[in-house]
Design a protein around this motif. Sequence first.
Motif, mmCIF file in Angstrom:
data_model
loop_
_atom_site.group_PDB
_atom_site.id
_atom_site.type_symbol
_atom_site.label_atom_id
_atom_site.label_comp_id
_atom_site.label_asym_id
_atom_site.label_seq_id
_atom_site.Cartn_x
_atom_site.Cartn_y
_atom_site.Cartn_z
ATOM 1 N N LYS A 53 40.225 40.463 44.397
ATOM 2 C CA LYS A 53 40.008 39.665 45.610
ATOM 3 C C LYS A 53 39.047 38.508 45.341
ATOM 4 C CE LYS A 53 38.175 40.090 50.337
ATOM 5 N NZ LYS A 53 37.521 41.016 51.298
ATOM 6 N N GLN A 54 37.939 38.813 44.667
ATOM 7 C CA GLN A 54 36.954 37.773 44.372
ATOM 8 C C GLN A 54 37.511 36.737 43.396
ATOM 9 O OE1 GLN A 54 33.590 40.147 43.048
ATOM 10 N NE2 GLN A 54 32.624 40.036 45.066
ATOM 11 N N GLN A 57 39.622 34.290 45.304
ATOM 12 C CA GLN A 57 38.771 33.366 46.056
ATOM 13 C C GLN A 57 38.169 32.312 45.115
ATOM 14 O OE1 GLN A 57 36.014 36.175 47.768
ATOM 15 N NE2 GLN A 57 37.246 36.478 49.628
ATOM 16 N N ASN A 111 26.924 35.758 44.486
ATOM 17 C CA ASN A 111 28.108 35.596 45.330
ATOM 18 C C ASN A 111 28.248 34.171 45.857
ATOM 19 O OD1 ASN A 111 28.911 38.256 44.993
ATOM 20 N ND2 ASN A 111 27.851 38.976 46.826
ATOM 21 N N ASN A 114 30.310 32.566 43.618
ATOM 22 C CA ASN A 114 31.633 33.197 43.521
ATOM 23 C C ASN A 114 31.903 33.820 42.158
ATOM 24 O OD1 ASN A 114 32.122 30.881 45.785
ATOM 25 N ND2 ASN A 114 33.407 32.674 46.163
ATOM 26 N N VAL A 116 32.737 37.268 39.874
ATOM 27 C CA VAL A 116 33.685 38.373 40.050
ATOM 28 C C VAL A 116 32.989 39.646 39.581
ATOM 29 C CG1 VAL A 116 35.890 39.342 39.304
ATOM 30 C CG2 VAL A 116 35.675 36.870 39.710
#
Length: 482
Positions: A53-54, A57, A111, A114, A116
Amino acid sequence: MDVSSMKIRDMRAALDERKISAEELAGEYISNIKKYDGKLQSFITVTEELAVKQARQAQKIIDDGKAMPLTGIPMAIKDNICTEGVKTTCASRILENFIPVYNATVMDKLNSQNIVMLGKTSMDEFAMGGSTQTSAFAKTRNPYDVSCVPGGSSGGSAAAVAGGLAPAALGSDTGGSIRQPSAFCGVTGIKPTYSRVSRYGLVAFASSFDQIGPIARDSHDCALILNAICGYDPHDGTSAKAAVPDFTEKIGQPVRGLKIALPKEFFENGIDDEIKAAVLKAAEEYKAMGAEIIECEMPSLKYAVPAYYLLACAEAASNLSRYDGIKYGHRAADAGSYEELVTKSRSEGFGSEVKRRILLGNYALSSGYYDAYYRKALALRQLIREEYAAIFEKCDVILTPTTPTVAYTPEMTSDPVQMYQADICTVTVNIAGLPAVSTVCGYNAGGMPIGMSVIGKKFDEATVLQVSDAFEQGFTPVMPKL
């Protein structure tokens, strides 16, 4: 693409040039974890779904041309750093099912770029140990020889990086817990100046010693991560308001003219001959680069280990009193009274090393012994700080071995006194609150890594990383074969 030995900056280029996607990069590491972690046991929790998911993004941000230095970079996180919605166990039965409802400040900072997250790495229970064998869930092994320990307490983080299961990881360092496993596993790790990185969301062991820092393949990668995680945090009352420089700024600059101190006590009895020879050879290489080598003394080193354990255990006893089986954590069944509930919950939840340190701490703080032990340890802390200050009046950095021996087998962990003495090369840095990096400087006859430490002045991580990087430029590390 073989990502096992890639550095963060190489990944950054590959991601930005679309040679690999963030999801593919994460997938390579998840594949390595599935393939090799059964042998290494470096992870307690693997967050595969979250990583995918990360990564998706992060890819959107990369596609928009807005990537930051760590966008899309996979990382592993030591399991005493709070991660919202993801178990944070401290490798202890007492927190076996604890899921934080908030992030540690360092996680919010990562975070925001961004990253992972691949998962949470194993450690000594509550960061108390130097082998990662006190973990209740995953007794990590050394990638260079799985019959040996990876060091600790951040052994899972160091083993994951060395074994190619993560390009970088966060660890914590209370008495050497980033540097010692980095030395044992042949990677680079830095303990920043105390207060440089927020401790908010780091489960406390000894609050005046604990510090979060990165473990990576080299000093340049550590500098990139430090850039992301350092800075003042109002949630941490000890957090420094000191300006945060670009820690990569001095990377690649020559060390000509710098003064490097060698305290003779760090090279005396108890230090393995092969380690001594490797670190002194590194000193000669610095001399060949134009640095000036200065011999000096640190007489208080012989008292450092008892002083550290008295202070750290006293703080641990206080910090761990919150685990009572009532608010959160393990709660014993069939307790007939409040006293029995607390006693049973703590007896069942804590392992033997944690219990030992709680007892030591309570003993040192008890009436009749406070002046004899704890107060004297505080005085020694001040003396050690003064001795470092005197050395730094004459030099820029200090060079020492990171550990007295290379990685050993788990059987050697049965003697707690011997284990405590093994911290002789690292604890003074925590006592004085200084920054220090450990990087590999050689291998012994059996092929096990040897680490050296570069210690710097407070808030001078940039020079520490400059010096360690200068050595790394002329050194070719040997990757372990799993």
